[in-house]
Design a protein around this motif. Sequence first.
Motif, mmCIF file in Angstrom:
data_model
loop_
_atom_site.group_PDB
_atom_site.id
_atom_site.type_symbol
_atom_site.label_atom_id
_atom_site.label_comp_id
_atom_site.label_asym_id
_atom_site.label_seq_id
_atom_site.Cartn_x
_atom_site.Cartn_y
_atom_site.Cartn_z
ATOM 1 N N TYR A 1 -0.369 75.786 -3.449
ATOM 2 C CA TYR A 1 -0.493 76.838 -2.531
ATOM 3 C C TYR A 1 -0.539 76.540 -0.897
ATOM 4 C CZ TYR A 1 -3.190 81.044 -1.113
ATOM 5 O OH TYR A 1 -3.842 82.313 -0.444
ATOM 6 N N GLU A 2 -0.966 75.464 -0.708
ATOM 7 C CA GLU A 2 -0.806 74.935 0.489
ATOM 8 C C GLU A 2 0.616 74.811 1.300
ATOM 9 O OE1 GLU A 2 -2.399 73.143 -1.750
ATOM 10 O OE2 GLU A 2 -4.495 73.720 -1.329
ATOM 11 N N ASP A 3 1.306 74.518 0.430
ATOM 12 C CA ASP A 3 2.806 74.515 0.845
ATOM 13 C C ASP A 3 3.231 76.071 1.236
ATOM 14 O OD1 ASP A 3 3.358 71.763 0.423
ATOM 15 O OD2 ASP A 3 4.172 72.272 -1.761
ATOM 16 N N LEU A 4 2.958 76.922 0.151
ATOM 17 C CA LEU A 4 3.332 78.355 0.270
ATOM 18 C C LEU A 4 2.526 78.810 1.762
ATOM 19 C CD1 LEU A 4 5.050 80.575 -0.907
ATOM 20 C CD2 LEU A 4 2.876 81.219 -2.381
ATOM 21 N N ALA A 5 1.352 78.539 1.768
ATOM 22 C CA ALA A 5 0.706 79.107 3.094
ATOM 23 C C ALA A 5 1.362 78.639 4.149
ATOM 24 C CB ALA A 5 -0.866 78.604 2.979
ATOM 25 N N GLU A 6 1.829 77.303 4.320
ATOM 26 C CA GLU A 6 2.402 76.720 5.447
ATOM 27 C C GLU A 6 3.613 77.440 5.720
ATOM 28 O OE1 GLU A 6 2.702 72.699 5.047
ATOM 29 O OE2 GLU A 6 0.408 72.171 4.804
ATOM 30 N N GLY B 1 -0.923 86.072 -1.694
ATOM 31 C CA GLY B 1 -1.121 85.111 -0.147
ATOM 32 C C GLY B 1 -2.581 85.607 0.269
ATOM 33 N N GLY B 2 -3.435 84.927 0.414
ATOM 34 C CA GLY B 2 -4.704 85.277 0.946
ATOM 35 C C GLY B 2 -5.835 85.794 -0.023
ATOM 36 N N THR B 3 -5.277 86.006 -1.340
ATOM 37 C CA THR B 3 -6.119 86.598 -2.466
ATOM 38 C C THR B 3 -6.768 85.550 -3.156
ATOM 39 O OG1 THR B 3 -4.248 86.825 -4.095
ATOM 40 C CG2 THR B 3 -4.659 88.581 -2.543
ATOM 41 N N HIS C 1 8.862 83.923 -0.976
ATOM 42 C CA HIS C 1 8.279 84.777 -0.161
ATOM 43 C C HIS C 1 7.560 86.262 -0.738
ATOM 44 C CE1 HIS C 1 9.064 88.577 2.551
ATOM 45 N NE2 HIS C 1 7.849 87.955 3.284
ATOM 46 N N ALA C 2 8.244 86.518 -1.815
ATOM 47 C CA ALA C 2 7.694 87.311 -2.847
ATOM 48 C C ALA C 2 6.271 87.084 -3.388
ATOM 49 C CB ALA C 2 8.826 87.758 -4.047
ATOM 50 N N LEU C 3 6.283 85.820 -3.716
ATOM 51 C CA LEU C 3 5.118 85.459 -3.965
ATOM 52 C C LEU C 3 3.902 85.233 -3.226
ATOM 53 C CD1 LEU C 3 3.419 84.305 -6.725
ATOM 54 C CD2 LEU C 3 4.248 81.769 -5.814
ATOM 55 N N TRP C 4 4.010 85.077 -1.714
ATOM 56 C CA TRP C 4 3.234 85.152 -0.995
ATOM 57 C C TRP C 4 2.747 86.625 -0.798
ATOM 58 C CZ3 TRP C 4 -0.076 82.329 1.200
ATOM 59 C CH2 TRP C 4 -1.040 82.670 2.438
ATOM 60 N N VAL C 5 3.538 87.492 -0.684
ATOM 61 C CA VAL C 5 3.287 88.881 -0.760
ATOM 62 C C VAL C 5 2.538 89.332 -1.788
ATOM 63 C CG1 VAL C 5 4.218 91.307 -0.620
ATOM 64 C CG2 VAL C 5 5.339 89.645 0.433
ATOM 65 N N ALA D 1 -4.428 81.896 -13.239
ATOM 66 C CA ALA D 1 -3.756 81.222 -13.874
ATOM 67 C C ALA D 1 -2.195 81.820 -13.670
ATOM 68 C CB ALA D 1 -3.864 81.449 -15.303
ATOM 69 N N ALA D 2 -1.954 82.955 -13.436
ATOM 70 C CA ALA D 2 -0.657 83.560 -13.210
ATOM 71 C C ALA D 2 -0.063 82.930 -11.979
ATOM 72 C CB ALA D 2 -0.550 84.922 -13.273
ATOM 73 N N ALA D 3 -0.918 82.874 -10.970
ATOM 74 C CA ALA D 3 -0.575 82.303 -9.615
ATOM 75 C C ALA D 3 -0.110 80.877 -9.806
ATOM 76 C CB ALA D 3 -1.660 82.644 -8.525
ATOM 77 N N VAL D 4 -0.855 80.046 -10.491
ATOM 78 C CA VAL D 4 -0.717 78.833 -10.534
ATOM 79 C C VAL D 4 0.633 78.492 -11.370
ATOM 80 C CG1 VAL D 4 -1.201 76.590 -11.668
ATOM 81 C CG2 VAL D 4 -3.038 78.135 -10.198
#
Length: 69
Positions: A39-44, A64-66, A57-61, A26-29
């Motif tokens: 999430y797909e945008d961020l992964a790209e 990301g991948g979790t 960038h900080a959010l991906w860190v 929920a926090a990630a969303v």
Amino acid sequence: MTIQLDRPADYDEDDVIVISEEDFRAAAVEALHALGLTYEDLAEQAQARDFTSSAAHALWVSIGGTVDL
């Protein structure tokens, strides 16, 4: 820049916050929504190593991948 090698005298212990997987998702969303990204945008952005902002960038860190959103 000063590096502090010793803990202050009034230092206790680190706080550890444990959250459920549901709360983490929920926090990630919510964070993605705040940035106007999926999430797909961020992964790209991560794959291209070209983030639209330091917050992205900080959010991906952080997530990301979790999670698979």
